[in-house]
Each structure stands twice: as structure tokens, then as C-alpha cells.
Design a protein around this motif. Sequence first.
Motif, short mmCIF file in Angstrom:
data_model
loop_
_atom_site.label_atom_id
_atom_site.label_comp_id
_atom_site.label_asym_id
_atom_site.label_seq_id
_atom_site.Cartn_x
_atom_site.Cartn_y
_atom_site.Cartn_z
N LEU A 254 0.83 -1.20 0.00
CA LEU A 254 0.00 0.00 0.00
C LEU A 254 0.87 1.25 0.00
O LEU A 254 1.88 1.32 0.71
CB LEU A 254 -0.89 0.02 1.23
N THR A 255 0.48 2.24 -0.80
CA THR A 255 1.12 3.55 -0.79
C THR A 255 0.05 4.58 -0.43
O THR A 255 -0.87 4.83 -1.23
CB THR A 255 1.74 3.88 -2.15
N VAL A 256 0.16 5.18 0.79
CA VAL A 256 -0.87 6.09 1.29
C VAL A 256 -0.20 7.26 2.00
O VAL A 256 0.90 7.12 2.56
CB VAL A 256 -1.84 5.38 2.26
N PRO A 257 -0.84 8.44 2.04
CA PRO A 257 -0.33 9.54 2.85
C PRO A 257 -0.60 9.25 4.32
O PRO A 257 -1.56 8.55 4.67
CB PRO A 257 -1.12 10.74 2.36
N LYS A 258 0.22 9.79 5.21
CA LYS A 258 0.01 9.58 6.64
C LYS A 258 -1.08 10.48 7.20
O LYS A 258 -1.76 10.13 8.15
CB LYS A 258 1.32 9.82 7.40
N LEU A 259 -1.25 11.68 6.60
CA LEU A 259 -2.23 12.65 7.08
C LEU A 259 -3.16 13.04 5.96
O LEU A 259 -2.76 13.13 4.79
CB LEU A 259 -1.54 13.89 7.63
N LEU A 260 -4.41 13.27 6.33
CA LEU A 260 -5.41 13.71 5.35
C LEU A 260 -6.32 14.74 6.01
O LEU A 260 -6.95 14.47 7.03
CB LEU A 260 -6.23 12.52 4.85
N LYS A 261 -6.35 15.95 5.43
CA LYS A 261 -7.18 17.02 5.95
C LYS A 261 -8.60 16.88 5.43
O LYS A 261 -8.83 16.45 4.30
CB LYS A 261 -6.58 18.36 5.52
N PHE A 262 -9.58 17.24 6.28
CA PHE A 262 -10.98 17.20 5.87
C PHE A 262 -11.16 18.02 4.59
O PHE A 262 -10.68 19.16 4.49
CB PHE A 262 -11.89 17.75 6.96
N GLY A 263 -11.88 17.40 3.66
CA GLY A 263 -12.19 18.09 2.42
C GLY A 263 -11.10 18.04 1.37
O GLY A 263 -11.32 18.40 0.23
N LYS A 264 -9.91 17.57 1.74
CA LYS A 264 -8.81 17.49 0.79
C LYS A 264 -8.77 16.10 0.16
O LYS A 264 -9.00 15.10 0.83
CB LYS A 264 -7.48 17.79 1.48
N GLU A 265 -8.46 16.02 -1.12
CA GLU A 265 -8.44 14.76 -1.85
C GLU A 265 -7.00 14.29 -2.03
O GLU A 265 -6.12 15.07 -2.40
CB GLU A 265 -9.12 14.91 -3.22
N GLU A 266 -6.77 12.99 -1.75
CA GLU A 266 -5.45 12.39 -1.91
C GLU A 266 -5.57 11.10 -2.72
O GLU A 266 -6.64 10.49 -2.80
CB GLU A 266 -4.83 12.08 -0.54
N THR A 267 -4.44 10.66 -3.30
CA THR A 267 -4.39 9.43 -4.09
C THR A 267 -3.75 8.33 -3.26
O THR A 267 -2.70 8.53 -2.65
CB THR A 267 -3.60 9.63 -5.38
N ILE A 268 -4.38 7.16 -3.26
CA ILE A 268 -3.80 5.98 -2.64
C ILE A 268 -3.65 4.90 -3.71
O ILE A 268 -4.37 4.90 -4.73
CB ILE A 268 -4.68 5.45 -1.48
N SER A 269 -2.73 3.97 -3.50
CA SER A 269 -2.51 2.91 -4.49
C SER A 269 -2.07 1.64 -3.78
O SER A 269 -1.54 1.67 -2.66
CB SER A 269 -1.44 3.32 -5.51
#
Length: 378
Positions: free
Chosen positions: A221-236
Motif C-alpha cells: 500500500l502507498t498512502v499519505p500519513k495525514l489527510l485534511k478534511f475536504g482534501k483529496e489524496e491518491t492511494i494505491s
Amino acid sequence: MALLKAWPKSSLNLLVFAVMLSGAPGIIWIEPPYPVTLPGGNLLVNCSTDCDQPLLIGLETQLDKTQEDNGTRWVTFLLRNITRDTRLLCFANCLGKDQMFYGTTVTVIQLPEHVDLEPLPPWILVGQNFTIRCQVRGGKPRQNLTMALLRGSQELSRQAVSEQDPGKAAEVTFTATAGREDHGANFSCRAKLDLEALKLGYQMSSAPMELHTFALGTPRLTVPKLLKFGKEETISCKIDKLFPVESAQIHLSLGGKSLSATVKRGQDTLWATARVAIAEGDRDGQWELTCNVTLGDQSREVQSNLTVYKSSRDPVPIVMGVLLALGVAVVAWGIATLYLRQNLRRGSYKPQTLPLENRVPTKGPETGPTGPRAEASA
């Protein structure tokens, strides 16, 4: 004749033929030399001699027989309803000679009745050894019965059947190593009753079974450690060493809910990507992200945590600011402590107290007769 009976049957036939050509009398034989029949079958047997004028040619047996035809040196007999192995004995009486005998056994053959392949494992790891078991019921004589393992029409291995009792099922095991080329191939067992001396052969095969082989690595898995509400991130998520790729499935989920992912397949590789965003109404904190890969009845799964936060400021700069402020306070405290220690170490500095007699009072305005009071009195 005792010497002739000790010879192999094939050699005996050649000897009989040679004696016939030489014209020497005193030989008798049976055709066919190795009679066989199916259960309940009939058999035509010929007893012959090389005597010029035999007195009698006959056949001794416990089977039901009738004479079918005859000639000067031969007689044929029809044997009916043969249900078991039975001894046959041809004899001939020649003028001026002792009675001659030649015996053989009619063998009742039994064709293989059932050939079964034990169910194969649903999926077998490439490079792993596995056992294939084949069973056969019936088949006689057992010493002429063999079992072969086939992949498609290709014979991979052959073994003799060790169980000699035709009334019992005989089992043969084969050990094979699973390979990529075996995926999707049909495997089967074939029992063969081989009577080479008679140029006869009977065989029966089991129903084929399809084999599935696989190779399956570990997903990443490749994921960001932090995610802000309303912000979009890519995971793979990606998995290598995968075979067959076209039969595998990959799924991504966040907080127990499936994600809509874009899936791509390469040579021995499968990966999925998805865009994720957490709405303001959802909770903050830890969210569990899962990647699951399935192939047949096999599966591999990996998990990771994603931290969701609500602050309008990035928590990383805030933490850095707090750490910087603490650092400045520590440095200031250190400088003040050092300065105090240096002053305390100065031995020449002592507080001074003046004696009372040395103190000079401060002069105020002079009073007397000539002062303001005097003027007021006047």
C-alpha cells in the motif's frame, strides 16, 4: 516332452514349427497357444499333431465342449460359456508311440470396470509438489494391468498395479510438481490391460479434471500519513509475482467501505489506484485502509492507517512552532543560569554597610532669632 514343457512358450512354438518341417513325428500343440476370452465367452481350440495317421486326437477339459471340425492331423473344439481360468490338455495317440500331451490354460480376462482420479486441490502453488491418486476396479490378469497419468493426451508417467486381487480396487499414486504450464490443463488416469503376446490391449480412462496453478506475492500500500478534511489524496496498492494475472481481483476499502478504484494489469503485476476525501461531517482520527487481492480460493491482504484532521492549519507547522518556542525558552533559561553562576563566583564583591558615626546628616534651612519666626514676632 518334459524337456519341451520346460521351455518358454515362444521358444516351444518355434521348436514345433521346426519339427514339422523336418518330418519327425511325435509332436502335438494347441492353437491358440495362449487362449483368452471375456467372461462367459466362447473359444475355438485346435489340437494338432504331426503323426501321419493318428489313432485319436482329443481335448481334456472341464468346460462344455463340442467337436466342430477335423482333419487327418487336427481336430477343432468349441468351448462354451467360459467363466473362469481353466486348464486345457490336447492329446494324440499315434501308432506305435506313447500317448502325447500338450497343455495350456485358457485365461478369462476382465476389462477395467472403473477408473477414478481423486479430486485435485482447487489451486496449487507453482513449484509445489502434489500427489495424484488413481484407482482402478477390475482388470485381469493384474500382472498385465498398468496405470498411466496423462496431461491432455501426453502420458507423463506409468506404473504397474501392485494389488493382484481383481476383486479389490487398486490404487496408484503419482507425484508431480506444479508449473505454470499446468494451469488449465486436463489431467486423467488411464488403466491399460496389455496382452502383448496376443497383440491385444484394452484400456479405460477416468474423467479428466482441470488443474489450476498460481503464484501470489504480497500487496503493498502507498498512502499519505495525514489527510485534511475536504482534501483529496491518491492511494494505491500493487502486487508483484502474480500468476495468472487475468484471474486475480484487487479491492480497496477505507473505514470498511469499498473505494472506486482504477485497476491495471501487467505481466505478473496488478495494481489499483483511488482518490479519497473525507467530508466535514465525518469523524477525524485514525481510518483503516485495506487492500485485498484474491485469486481463486487464495487471498492476500495488507492494511495501513490514515490520520484525518480538522484544523485549518497544517498540524506539522504547528508542532514545529511549539517545538521552536520551547527551544527558545530553554536557551534563555540556560543563559540566565550561566550569568547567575558567574556572578556568584566573583569573590571581590561584598555588600558594604557604613557605621552610624560616619553618617553626615543633611543640612536643612537655618532657624533662629533672626529667622522667619523672629520676624513674625516683631
